[in-house]
Design a protein around this motif. Structure first.
Motif, short mmCIF file in Angstrom:
data_model
loop_
_atom_site.label_atom_id
_atom_site.label_comp_id
_atom_site.label_asym_id
_atom_site.label_seq_id
_atom_site.Cartn_x
_atom_site.Cartn_y
_atom_site.Cartn_z
N PHE A 61 0.82 -1.22 0.00
CA PHE A 61 0.00 0.00 0.00
C PHE A 61 0.84 1.26 0.00
CE2 PHE A 61 -3.59 -2.51 2.26
CZ PHE A 61 -3.86 -3.14 1.06
N PHE A 141 -6.86 -0.31 -6.81
CA PHE A 141 -7.71 0.60 -6.03
C PHE A 141 -9.10 0.03 -5.84
CE2 PHE A 141 -4.56 3.96 -6.90
CZ PHE A 141 -4.48 4.48 -5.62
N ILE A 143 -9.86 -2.97 -5.28
CA ILE A 143 -9.83 -3.91 -4.15
C ILE A 143 -9.54 -3.17 -2.85
CG2 ILE A 143 -8.87 -6.08 -3.32
CD1 ILE A 143 -7.58 -6.47 -6.00
N PHE A 144 -8.70 -2.15 -2.96
CA PHE A 144 -8.23 -1.43 -1.79
C PHE A 144 -9.39 -0.70 -1.10
CE2 PHE A 144 -5.39 2.30 -0.33
CZ PHE A 144 -5.09 1.67 0.85
N LYS A 145 -10.22 0.01 -1.87
CA LYS A 145 -11.32 0.78 -1.29
C LYS A 145 -12.60 0.54 -2.09
CE LYS A 145 -8.56 2.61 1.64
NZ LYS A 145 -8.62 2.31 3.08
N PRO A 146 -13.12 -0.67 -2.05
CA PRO A 146 -14.26 -1.02 -2.91
C PRO A 146 -15.50 -0.15 -2.69
CG PRO A 146 -13.89 -2.72 -1.26
CD PRO A 146 -12.72 -1.79 -1.20
N THR A 147 -15.68 0.36 -1.48
CA THR A 147 -16.86 1.20 -1.25
C THR A 147 -16.60 2.64 -1.66
OG1 THR A 147 -17.54 -0.22 0.55
CG2 THR A 147 -18.54 1.96 0.45
N GLN A 148 -15.42 3.15 -1.31
CA GLN A 148 -15.14 4.56 -1.59
C GLN A 148 -14.97 4.81 -3.09
OE1 GLN A 148 -15.84 6.36 0.85
NE2 GLN A 148 -15.86 4.64 2.26
N VAL A 149 -14.47 3.84 -3.83
CA VAL A 149 -14.35 4.02 -5.29
C VAL A 149 -15.30 3.05 -6.01
CG1 VAL A 149 -11.96 4.84 -5.17
CG2 VAL A 149 -12.39 2.42 -5.45
N TYR A 159 -15.92 -6.88 -6.30
CA TYR A 159 -14.70 -7.06 -5.52
C TYR A 159 -13.95 -8.33 -5.88
CZ TYR A 159 -11.87 -7.53 -1.26
OH TYR A 159 -10.85 -7.69 -0.37
#
Lengths: 266, 261
Positions: A61, A141, A143-149, A159
Motif C-alpha cells: 500500500f 484501487f 480492491i483497496f477501497k471497494p466502497t469509496q471508489v 470485488y
C-alpha cells in the motif's frame, strides 16, 4: 522512469505474493481437476513469503503510490515529448506483429520492416504493457477501497472479480518481464547501452562515400530515459528517506507473531 | 518525431560512461534506501516509514469518506454463513443470559449498561453485504440489528462533541485454559466515528434471520461492510467513546489501524 519500474514492480509482486499467500485460492484446472495451483508450498517457503501478511500489506500500500506516480510521470512525459507516436500501435500493428512473431520464432526467414524506433510487435506489446500497468493500478484501487471508489469496482465486475483481474495482471506482468529480458539479451549489448544512454551506436555502411570505418553514434531510442532514470530513482529513495527519518519515536522491540492465519477475527 | 542529432563516438562514449556511473549510483542508492526501510525502528511492528504511509492513506481516505457512499448490497438468497477465522476473544465460555453491555465515556467513567432487549428496542435494520477479510477472501452474508448511530443517540447528552473513535472489546474477565495455564481471552479494536455512524454499521444480533451463533459473535457483534473483519468485533462486552484512537489488537501487530474499505 522506465528503470524505476523495475525495482517497483519487483517490490509490488513480492509484497503482493505475501498478501496472496494468506488466501491462495487461484488455480488452473477444469471442474474438479486441478492442473496447476498458484502456488506450490515450496514456492512460498523458498521466497520467504509465509506468514508475512502484515508486512506485505504495508509495503504494497505504500509502494503502490510510487508505482502510480511513476506511471503517471511516464505517460505525461511520453505525451509531452510526443514520443507516444513512436509507441502507439496503428492499423498495421496487428498484422505486423504477426510477421515479427513468425520471424522471431524462426518460422519465417525474411525480416519484417522496422519503421521508426520500434517494430510492430514492440509497438503492440509495449503499449499493451502500459495498459496493463494502468489496469494493475485501477484494479488495485478497486480492491483497496471497494466502497469509496465503488464505480471502479463496479466496472471491474465487483470485488472478487477485481481481485482475479489484479492477479491475472500480475502474472501477465511477470510473463512480459521474462520475455522482455530474453529479447533484450538477444538484441545484444549495444541495444542495452542504448536503453541506458538514449543513443544508439550504429556502424556506418563503408560503401557510402562519407562513411568512415569507425562506428558512429546516432540519436535514437529513449534519449532521456538514461538520465531520467538515475535522477529519478535517487529521488525516490531520497524522498523516502526524508519522509521516514522524522519518525523514529516509538519503537517496539517485542516481536509478536505476524500471523495472518488468525488475522481476521470475524 | 523530431530526429535527434548525430553525435560523435567520443561524445557517445562519454555519455555512456556518465550514464553508467549515474545508473550505478542510483542502483546503490536504491539498495541503501531499501535496507534503510528494512532496518527502521518500528511502530507497532511495522517499520516507521511504512506506518507513516498507512497513516497517510488513512488521512487521505478519511477525507474522501462520504456517508452516502454505500457498500454494495446483494440479494438475500446470495447470503451464507461466514467461514470461521480465528477465535481470539471467543475461546472462553460465555453466559448469554447474564451478558451485559457496558458503555463508558472518554475518561473511563461508566455511562450505562444494557441487556440485549435494550438493543432490540432500537429500530431494526437488515443488510446483505459482502464481508471482506484482510487475508483476501470475501463472502456474502446477512446481518440484522440496530444501527450504531441510533444506539449512540441514547448517549447524546452525556458525550462531549469531539468524540472521534469508538473502542470495543470482548467482556472483561474472560479466561481459558491454554496448555494448562489460565490465560486471558481478550480481543479489542477501535474504529473511527465516521464509519461507526454510517447507516451500514450495525450492532448485529441476527445472522441470516437467526440469532447469531456463538462463534460468529453471540450475543451482539459489530457488522459493517466498510471495514475488514478484524474491526468487526464479536461478542461485544464493552464500548467506550473516545476523543482519540484507542487500542486495536491487529493494529498493534503490524496491520493498518484504519483498515477501511
Amino acid at each position: 522512469m522506465h528503470w524505476i519500474n523495475f525495482p517497483l514492480i519487483v517490490i509490488m509482486v513480492w509484497s503482493g505474493l505475501r498478501i496472496y499467500w494468506a488466501e491462495d485460492v487461484y488455480a488452473f484446472g477444469f471442474l474438479d481437476w486441478e492442473w496447476f495451483k498458484f502456488f506450490p508450498e515450496s514456492f512460498y517457503t523458498s521466497l520467504d513469503l509465509n506468514r508475512r501478511l502484515a508486512r506485505g500489506l504495508a509495503f504494497h500500500f505504500n509502494f503502490a503510490w510510487l508505482f502510480t506516480i511513476n506511471g503517471l510521470a511516464f505517460v505525461v512525459y511520453t505525451w509531452r515529448t510526443r514520443e507516444w507516436r513512436e509507441l502507439a500501435p496503428n492499423r498495421r500493428s496487428l498484422r505486423g506483429s504477426l510477421d515479427v512473431l513468425l520471424h522471431d520464432l524462426r518460422i519465417r526467414k525474411e525480416e519484417p520492416p522496422k519503421r521508426g524506433r520500434y517494430n510492430e510487435a514492440q509497438r503492440l506489446t509495449y503499449s499493451l504493457v502500459i495498459g496493463l500497468g494502468a489496469l494493475a493500478v485501477l484494479s488495485g484501487f478497486a480492491i483497496f477501497k471497494p466502497t469509496q471508489v465503488f464505480p471502479l469496482t463496479w466496472v471491474l465486475g465487483g470485488y472478487t472479480s477485481a481481485r482475479v483481474i489484479h492477479f491475472v495482471v500480475t502474472i501477465a506482468f511477470v510473463l512480459f518481464f521474462v520475455v522482455h529480458i530474453l529479447q533484450v539479451a538477444r538484441a545484444g549489448w549495444r541495444n542495452f547501452t542504448s536503453m541506458v544512454t538514449g543513443y544508439e551506436l550504429v556502424d556506418i555502411d563503408p560503401t557510402k562515400p562519407e562513411a568512415s570505418a569507425e562506428p558512429e553514434a546516432t540519436a535514437g531510442s529513449e534519449a532521456t530515459a538514461g538520465s531520467e532514470t538515475s535522477a529519478g530513482s535517487e529521488a525516490t529513495a531520497g524522498s523516502e528517506a526524508t519522509a521516514g527519518s522524522e519518525a523514529s519515536a516509538g519503537s517496539v522491540s517485542s516481536v509478536p507473531p505476524d500471523n495472518p492465519q488468525e488475522t481476521a477475527d470475524a | 518525431m523530431p530526429e535527434k542529432p548525430e553525435i560523435s563516438v567520443e561524445a557517445y562514449r562519454k555519455r555512456s560512461r556518465r550514464s553508467l556511473l549515474a545508473g550505478g549510483a542510483a542502483a546503490v542508492a536504491g539498495l541503501f534506501g531499501w535496507r534503510w526501510v528494512q532496518n527502521q525502528p518500528e511502530t507497532d511492528n511495522i517499520p516507521n516509514v511504512l506506518r507513516k504511509g498507512h497513516e497517510f492513506n488513512e488521512s487521505l481516505w478519511k477525507s474522501l469518506f462520504r456517508h452516502d457512499h454505500q457498500a454494495r448490497t446483494f440479494d438475500r438468497e446470495a447470503a451464507s454463513i461466514l467461514r470461521l477465522n480465528g477465535r481470539i476473544g471467543l475461546r472462553s465460555e460465555i453466559d448469554l443470559d447474564g451478558w451485559q453491555l457496558t458503555v463508558k465515556g472518554p475518561d473511563g467513567t461508566e455511562l450505562g449498561r444494557h441487556v440485549l432487549d435494550d438493543i432490540k428496542r432500537l429500530p431494526y435494520h437488515e443488510m446483505t453485504v459482502e464481508h471482506k477479510c484482510i487475508e483476501g477472501w470475501a463472502q456474502i452474508t446477512n446481518w440484522g440489528g440496530a444501527r450504531f448511530s441510533d444506539f449512540m443517540r441514547l448517549y447524546e447528552d452525556q458525550l462531549p462533541d469531539d468524540i472521534s473513535h469508538v473502542y470495543m472489546q470482548t467482556p472483561d474477565d474472560q479466561y481459558y485454559l491454554r496448555n494448562g495455564n489460565r490465560t486471558r481471552d481478550h480481543y479489542y479494536t477501535s474504529c473511527d466515528i465516521e464509519t461507526m455512524l454510517h447507516n451500514q454499521t450495525l450492532l448485529a444480533y441476527n445472522n441470516l434471520g437467526e440469532p447469531i451463533d456463538e462463534l460468529h459473535g453471540a450475543p451482539l457483534r459489530l457488522a459493517t461492510p466498510l471495514k475488514y473483519g478484524i474491526k468487526q468485533l464479536k461478542r461485544i462486552g464493552e464500548i467506550q467513546f473516545l476523543t482519540e484512537t484507542g487500542g486495536d489488537y491487529w493494529g498493534e501487530r503490524g496491520y493498518d489501524w484504519y483498515a477501511g474499505l
